[in-house]
Motif scaffolding. Structure first.
Motif, PDB file in Angstrom:
ATOM      1  N   GLU A 106       0.841  -1.203   0.000  1.00  9.94           N
ATOM      2  CA  GLU A 106       0.000   0.000   0.000  1.00  9.94           C
ATOM      3  C   GLU A 106       0.879   1.258   0.000  1.00  9.94           C
ATOM      4  OE1 GLU A 106      -3.228   1.237   2.979  1.00  9.94           O
ATOM      5  OE2 GLU A 106      -3.430  -0.948   2.744  1.00  9.94           O
ATOM      6  N   THR A 107       0.499   2.220  -0.814  1.00 10.20           N
ATOM      7  CA  THR A 107       1.309   3.441  -0.904  1.00 10.20           C
ATOM      8  C   THR A 107       0.978   4.394   0.241  1.00 10.20           C
ATOM      9  OG1 THR A 107       1.450   3.231  -3.274  1.00 10.20           O
ATOM     10  CG2 THR A 107       1.852   5.417  -2.396  1.00 10.20           C
ATOM     11  N   GLY A 108       1.969   5.048   0.756  1.00 10.29           N
ATOM     12  CA  GLY A 108       1.768   6.030   1.821  1.00 10.29           C
ATOM     13  C   GLY A 108       2.930   6.989   1.860  1.00 10.29           C
ATOM     14  N   SER A 109       2.968   7.744   2.937  1.00 11.51           N
ATOM     15  CA  SER A 109       4.019   8.718   3.134  1.00 11.51           C
ATOM     16  C   SER A 109       5.227   8.003   3.749  1.00 11.51           C
ATOM     17  CB  SER A 109       3.468   9.755   4.110  1.00 11.51           C
ATOM     18  OG  SER A 109       4.252  10.872   4.083  1.00 11.51           O
ATOM     19  N   ASP A 127       8.582  11.964   0.555  1.00 12.92           N
ATOM     20  CA  ASP A 127       8.446  11.048  -0.581  1.00 12.92           C
ATOM     21  C   ASP A 127       7.278  10.109  -0.304  1.00 12.92           C
ATOM     22  OD1 ASP A 127      10.457  11.657  -2.521  1.00 12.92           O
ATOM     23  OD2 ASP A 127      11.965  10.962  -1.100  1.00 12.92           O
ATOM     24  N   ALA A 128       6.604   9.695  -1.369  1.00 13.19           N
ATOM     25  CA  ALA A 128       5.544   8.700  -1.239  1.00 13.19           C
ATOM     26  C   ALA A 128       6.038   7.406  -1.862  1.00 13.19           C
ATOM     27  CB  ALA A 128       4.294   9.179  -1.959  1.00 13.19           C
ATOM     28  N   GLY A 129       5.611   6.288  -1.285  1.00  9.27           N
ATOM     29  CA  GLY A 129       6.046   5.014  -1.844  1.00  9.27           C
ATOM     30  C   GLY A 129       5.451   3.859  -1.070  1.00  9.27           C
ATOM     31  N   TYR A 130       5.956   2.682  -1.317  1.00  2.64           N
ATOM     32  CA  TYR A 130       5.450   1.496  -0.614  1.00  2.64           C
ATOM     33  C   TYR A 130       6.567   0.484  -0.406  1.00  2.64           C
ATOM     34  CZ  TYR A 130       5.233  -0.632  -5.300  1.00  2.64           C
ATOM     35  OH  TYR A 130       5.550  -1.105  -6.541  1.00  2.64           O
ATOM     36  N   VAL A 131       6.251  -0.497   0.445  1.00  6.39           N
ATOM     37  CA  VAL A 131       7.176  -1.606   0.692  1.00  6.39           C
ATOM     38  C   VAL A 131       6.515  -2.849   0.110  1.00  6.39           C
ATOM     39  CG1 VAL A 131       8.228  -3.027   2.507  1.00  6.39           C
ATOM     40  CG2 VAL A 131       8.077  -0.551   2.803  1.00  6.39           C
ATOM     41  N   ASP A 132       7.239  -3.629  -0.690  1.00  8.78           N
ATOM     42  CA  ASP A 132       6.604  -4.797  -1.315  1.00  8.78           C
ATOM     43  C   ASP A 132       6.724  -6.030  -0.423  1.00  8.78           C
ATOM     44  OD1 ASP A 132       9.091  -5.951  -1.704  1.00  8.78           O
ATOM     45  OD2 ASP A 132       9.151  -5.591  -3.874  1.00  8.78           O
ATOM     46  N   GLU A 133       6.273  -7.161  -0.951  1.00  8.57           N
ATOM     47  CA  GLU A 133       6.215  -8.395  -0.139  1.00  8.57           C
ATOM     48  C   GLU A 133       7.596  -8.857   0.303  1.00  8.57           C
ATOM     49  OE1 GLU A 133       6.489  -9.501  -4.463  1.00  8.57           O
ATOM     50  OE2 GLU A 133       5.476  -7.970  -3.307  1.00  8.57           O
ATOM     51  N   ASP A 134       8.666  -8.418  -0.386  1.00 10.34           N
ATOM     52  CA  ASP A 134      10.022  -8.806   0.025  1.00 10.34           C
ATOM     53  C   ASP A 134      10.691  -7.757   0.891  1.00 10.34           C
ATOM     54  OD1 ASP A 134       9.921 -11.166  -1.508  1.00 10.34           O
ATOM     55  OD2 ASP A 134      10.374 -10.006  -3.321  1.00 10.34           O
ATOM     56  N   GLY A 135       9.934  -6.735   1.257  1.00 10.11           N
ATOM     57  CA  GLY A 135      10.514  -5.681   2.088  1.00 10.11           C
ATOM     58  C   GLY A 135      11.240  -4.627   1.268  1.00 10.11           C
ATOM     59  N   TYR A 136      11.186  -4.710  -0.063  1.00  5.02           N
ATOM     60  CA  TYR A 136      11.844  -3.718  -0.919  1.00  5.02           C
ATOM     61  C   TYR A 136      11.049  -2.409  -0.906  1.00  5.02           C
ATOM     62  CZ  TYR A 136      15.319  -6.733  -3.222  1.00  5.02           C
ATOM     63  OH  TYR A 136      16.402  -7.525  -3.489  1.00  5.02           O
ATOM     64  N   LEU A 137      11.800  -1.308  -0.934  1.00  4.60           N
ATOM     65  CA  LEU A 137      11.181   0.024  -0.936  1.00  4.60           C
ATOM     66  C   LEU A 137      11.009   0.522  -2.364  1.00  4.60           C
ATOM     67  CD1 LEU A 137      13.378   1.875   1.689  1.00  4.60           C
ATOM     68  CD2 LEU A 137      10.886   1.874   1.663  1.00  4.60           C
ATOM     69  N   TRP A 138       9.855   1.091  -2.635  1.00  8.27           N
ATOM     70  CA  TRP A 138       9.587   1.679  -3.949  1.00  8.27           C
ATOM     71  C   TRP A 138       9.253   3.146  -3.715  1.00  8.27           C
ATOM     72  CZ3 TRP A 138       9.525  -1.377  -8.541  1.00  8.27           C
ATOM     73  CH2 TRP A 138       9.784  -2.735  -8.307  1.00  8.27           C
ATOM     74  N   ILE A 139      10.154   4.016  -4.097  1.00  2.00           N
ATOM     75  CA  ILE A 139       9.939   5.455  -3.900  1.00  2.00           C
ATOM     76  C   ILE A 139       9.360   6.005  -5.197  1.00  2.00           C
ATOM     77  CG2 ILE A 139      11.088   7.671  -3.393  1.00  2.00           C
ATOM     78  CD1 ILE A 139      11.030   5.635  -1.032  1.00  2.00           C
ATOM     79  N   MET A 140       8.138   6.503  -5.131  1.00  2.67           N
ATOM     80  CA  MET A 140       7.413   6.797  -6.365  1.00  2.67           C
ATOM     81  C   MET A 140       7.345   8.285  -6.707  1.00  2.67           C
ATOM     82  SD  MET A 140       6.977   3.735  -7.031  1.00  2.67           S
ATOM     83  CE  MET A 140       6.019   3.787  -8.528  1.00  2.67           C
ATOM     84  N   SER A 141       7.139   9.139  -5.715  1.00  5.87           N
ATOM     85  CA  SER A 141       6.946  10.563  -6.044  1.00  5.87           C
ATOM     86  C   SER A 141       7.135  11.401  -4.786  1.00  5.87           C
ATOM     87  CB  SER A 141       5.536  10.790  -6.580  1.00  5.87           C
ATOM     88  OG  SER A 141       4.603  10.361  -5.605  1.00  5.87           O
ATOM     89  N   ARG A 142       7.162  12.711  -4.962  1.00  2.65           N
ATOM     90  CA  ARG A 142       7.213  13.628  -3.816  1.00  2.65           C
ATOM     91  C   ARG A 142       5.792  13.937  -3.367  1.00  2.65           C
ATOM     92  NH1 ARG A 142      12.097  15.244  -1.242  1.00  2.65           N
ATOM     93  NH2 ARG A 142      10.923  17.058  -0.574  1.00  2.65           N
ATOM     94  N   THR A 143       5.666  14.265  -2.095  1.00  6.22           N
ATOM     95  CA  THR A 143       4.348  14.663  -1.583  1.00  6.22           C
ATOM     96  C   THR A 143       4.250  16.188  -1.474  1.00  6.22           C
ATOM     97  OG1 THR A 143       5.156  14.484   0.674  1.00  6.22           O
ATOM     98  CG2 THR A 143       4.070  12.540  -0.237  1.00  6.22           C
ATOM     99  N   ASP A 144       5.329  16.885  -1.845  1.00  3.65           N
ATOM    100  CA  ASP A 144       5.291  18.348  -1.764  1.00  3.65           C
ATOM    101  C   ASP A 144       5.469  18.937  -3.165  1.00  3.65           C
ATOM    102  OD1 ASP A 144       7.927  17.832  -2.264  1.00  3.65           O
ATOM    103  OD2 ASP A 144       8.684  18.553  -0.354  1.00  3.65           O
ATOM    104  N   ASP A 145       5.898  20.187  -3.256  1.00  2.00           N
ATOM    105  CA  ASP A 145       5.971  20.825  -4.574  1.00  2.00           C
ATOM    106  C   ASP A 145       7.344  20.703  -5.224  1.00  2.00           C
ATOM    107  OD1 ASP A 145       7.601  22.520  -3.171  1.00  2.00           O
ATOM    108  OD2 ASP A 145       6.702  24.343  -3.950  1.00  2.00           O
ATOM    109  N   ILE A 146       8.167  19.796  -4.704  1.00  2.00           N
ATOM    110  CA  ILE A 146       9.514  19.643  -5.271  1.00  2.00           C
ATOM    111  C   ILE A 146       9.449  18.853  -6.573  1.00  2.00           C
ATOM    112  CG2 ILE A 146      11.783  18.556  -4.891  1.00  2.00           C
ATOM    113  CD1 ILE A 146      11.292  20.885  -3.006  1.00  2.00           C
TER     114      ILE A 146
END
Ligand code: COA
Ligand code: AMP
Length: 635
Positions: free
Chosen positions: A439-442, A480-499
């Motif tokens: 699930e994606t979150g902050s 940054d917004a992103g998620y952790v997958d079933e193997d514990g890998y981090l996926w950093i997808m986008s910024r949550t601010d105006d950067i």
């Protein structure tokens, strides 16, 4: 190979003090610490409280004393001037000690700030280390920033002295730096006592008598200075980075935690040993340049490469492979954008085949999200592991990585792999609860941050608290917004601010909006980062003119482009804007930048439930088409 990363990560979180105390044994202390982690001022933390050391001593003197005096410390390779210079550890120490003496002679003392505005030349490294040697706090400003940005940093740091050069060289263009510096000093409210100017033969600059001193003259008379012991918690440098407003944030780095963490990272994250050649193809004006051109490779006793040039055009897309082959580079670090530029000019990798890359072992990419195509292209053509890793100016070293020094993990293109030991990474929902895997979150980091990360913002504890610690108490907000997958890998997808991230350079769209809004004819504006094949993102301006303005739109747009170049700098790559009738907003008046970005990128979007007037989105779609967005998909 099996990786030890998860085990070490767990140990670092369970017993952080023991973990980092062990790492700290690897550096040279004048006085050992009283407390590994001082948490008495929560949520502010200090590492190695009571410890005393000197960063420059650990970068240079220890290696000269330990038998590396004749090993190369620094290789300067300038594709833009066709020259190269090398410095052994002994030679670099000599230069640094003398420049430190010159600074001291000008009255620079421990704790004083020195602004460094230099291109990618050895003097930049020398000036930084010289400051560290006498306990002065350096503040390096990237050459692609214009006078206003430089003036903001001068005002915030109140430097005793500024070190600069007559010019920088961008491809075939010589960019005079001195007029930019003079303009910045004019704009700044606090004036430095002195400027030390390095005259480059490509464009000599007139010096202002009584204020400006010539680097070469000064150095000729200088006596070498000894290292000044500083507290581990004293600031080593301030580096400004974009925040959510036009006012940049002064990230502070301490001496002790920085030294311990960066030295640890060379072996464990990058898998590099003393004596090897490390090349970060970045700029000393960015955090990658601070950490992995200057400090970490020297702490480790490596040879570091300082490259003045571009990945393409200086002279061709084989530039990187030439440098690797000429200097026997073992491990390289750059931003994906550089590879996208190379891939576009040399899709078949023909230039790679011209060079002997026998020494080359691993490529690290960071600074922006790495698309899978680029990673796989690099891996396929270079036949070495390509490691995407994630970090920020604030942390100073990687948060998420495939730590090859601990045994390589399987690569998943698009993910930066696992959290690095020391970082307790959590993905949170809006209420601050951890979300489920997938699930994606902050993305947040549970406090305390490991050594090396920012302890605060320069002269702005409250700003630090507000920007990073207030959203989720007890956690640092990465934005940054992103998620952790079933193997514990981090996926950093986008910024949550105006950067936005333009060619690996971090920029604030809010900062650009502030500049556009100051134009006399502009009633309202928005800047959105739209996808770009090479730079990842580029800013596009949407402008509403004031009622009654009766001028050619193109004329106003050209003025706006020039204003951003002058006030922020060419590095903003702000070249396109459209005059629109209205901007889409929510009923509460918030501009729908995210929706506009999706329209410009040609990506499906949901009609925002709170939109004030949906018809405006059709108008904006037309406006984007008028300036060529969305772009045709590339094959
Ligand atoms: N001094 C003065 N001007 C500078 C500058 C500097 N140090 N660095 C960049 N600029 C100028 C450029 O000349 C250009 O000006 P222009 O608009 O007049 O042409 C503008 O700022 C944008 O520069 P850049 O983003 O570098 O674009 P580019 O088109 O010249 O090159 C890439 C594109 C992809 C080749 C280049 O951005 C690159 O090599 N990026 C690597 C990324 C990197 O090092 N990131 C650091 C984090 S790891
Ligand atoms: P900077 O402070 O300039 O290093 O920029 C930091 C920001 O760049 C991060 O907060 C991310 O948004 C982005 N970033 C850096 N590295 C990566 C990466 N490997 N993957 C995704 N985003 C990244």
């Amino acid at each position: 190979m099996n990786s030890n990363q998860e085990t070490l990560h767990e140990r670092s979180l369970q017993a952080p003090e023991a973990f980092w105390a062990e790492a700290a044994e690897d550096v040279s202390w004048d006085r050992r610490w009283d407390k590994v982690l001082d948490d008495s001022g929560k949520p502010f933390y200090r590492w190695f409280e009571g410890g005393v050391l000197n960063t420059c001593h650990n970068a240079l003197d220890v290696h000269v004393e330990a038998g590396r005096a004749d090993q190369l410390a620094l290789v300067y390779d300038s594709a833009v001037t066709g020259t190269a210079r090398t410095f052994t550890y002994r030679e670099l120490l000599g230069e640094v000690a003398r420049f430190a003496g010159a600074l001291a002679h000008q009255g620079v003392e421990k704790g004083d700030r020195v602004v460094i505005y230099l291109p990618m030349i050895p003097e930049a490294v020398i000036a930084m280390l010289a400051c560290a040697r006498i306990g002065a706090v350096h503040c390096v400003v990237f050459g692609g920033f214009g006078p206003s940005e430089l003036a903001t940093r001068i005002d915030d740091t109140q430097p005793k002295l500024i070190v600069s050069a007559s010019c920088g060289i961008e491809g075939e263009r010589v960019i005079p730096y001195k007029p930019l510096l003079d303009e910045a000093i004019k704009l700044a409210s606090g004036k430095p006592d002195r400027c030390i100017i390095l005259q480059r033969p490509q464009a000599e600059a007139p010096l202002i008598p009584g204020r400006d001193l010539d680097w070469t003259d000064l150095l000729a008379e200088a006596e070498p200075a000894a290292c000044v012991p500083v507290a581990a918690t004293d600031p080593l440098y301030i580096l400004y980075t974009s925040g959510t407003t036009g006012i940049p944030k002064g990230v502070v780095r301490d001496n002790g935690g920085h030294l311990v963490a960066l030295k640890w990272s060379m072996k464990n994250v990058y898998g590099v040993e003393a004596g090897e050649v490390f090349w970060a193809a970045s700029d000393v004006g960015w955090v990658v340049g601070h950490s992995y051109i200057v400090y970490a490779p020297l702490f480790k006793g490596c040879t570091t490469v300082l490259y003045e040039g571009k990945p393409v055009g200086t002279p061709d897309p084989g530039a990187f492979w030439r440098v690797i082959s000429d200097h026997g580079v073992n491990v390289m670090f750059t931003a994906p954008t550089a590879f996208r530029a190379i891939k576009r000019e040399d899709p078949g990798g023909d230039h790679i085949k011209r060079y002997d890359l026998g020494s080359f072992r691993t490529l690290f990419l960071a600074g922006e999200r790495c698309d899978s195509d680029t990673l796989l292209w690099a891996q396929g053509h270079l036949s070495v592991p390509v490691i995407d890793h994630w970090w920020q100016t604030e942390t100073g070293w990687p948060i998420g990585a495939n730590c090859v020094g601990l045994g390589t993990l399987p690569v998943k293109p698009g993910s930066c792999a696992l959290p690095v030991p020391g970082y307790d990474v959590r993905v949170l929902d809006e209420a601050g609860r951890e979300v489920d895997r997938g699930e994606t979150g902050s993305v947040a980091i549970k406090l305390p941050l490991p050594p090396g990360c920012l302890p605060t913002l320069w002269n702005n504890d409250e700003g630090y608290r507000e920007s990073y610690l207030s959203a989720f108490p007890g956690n640092y907000l990465t934005a940054d917004a992103g998620y952790v997958d079933e193997d514990g890998y981090l996926w950093i997808m986008s910024r949550t601010d105006d950067i936005i991230n333009v060619a690996g350079h971090r920029l604030s769209t809010g900062g650009m909006e502030e500049v556009l809004a100051s134009h006399a004819d502009v009633a309202e504006c928005a800047v959105v980062g739209v996808s770009d094949e090479i730079k990842g993102e580029i800013p596009i301006g949407l402008i509403v003119l004031k009622a009654g303005v009766d001028r050619f739109e193109e004329e106003v747009i050209q003025e706006l482009v020039q204003m951003i170049r002058a006030r922020i700098g060419p590095v903003a790559s702000f070249k396109t804007a459209a005059v629109v009738k209205r901007l889409p907003k929510t009923r509460s008046g918030k501009i729908l930048r995210g929706t506009m970005k999706r329209i410009a990128d040609g990506v499906d979007y949901k009609m925002p439930a709170t939109i004030d007037d949906p018809v405006i989105l059709d108008e904006i779609t037309e406006d984007f088409l008028g300036i060529g967005y969305p772009k045709e998909p590339q094959s």
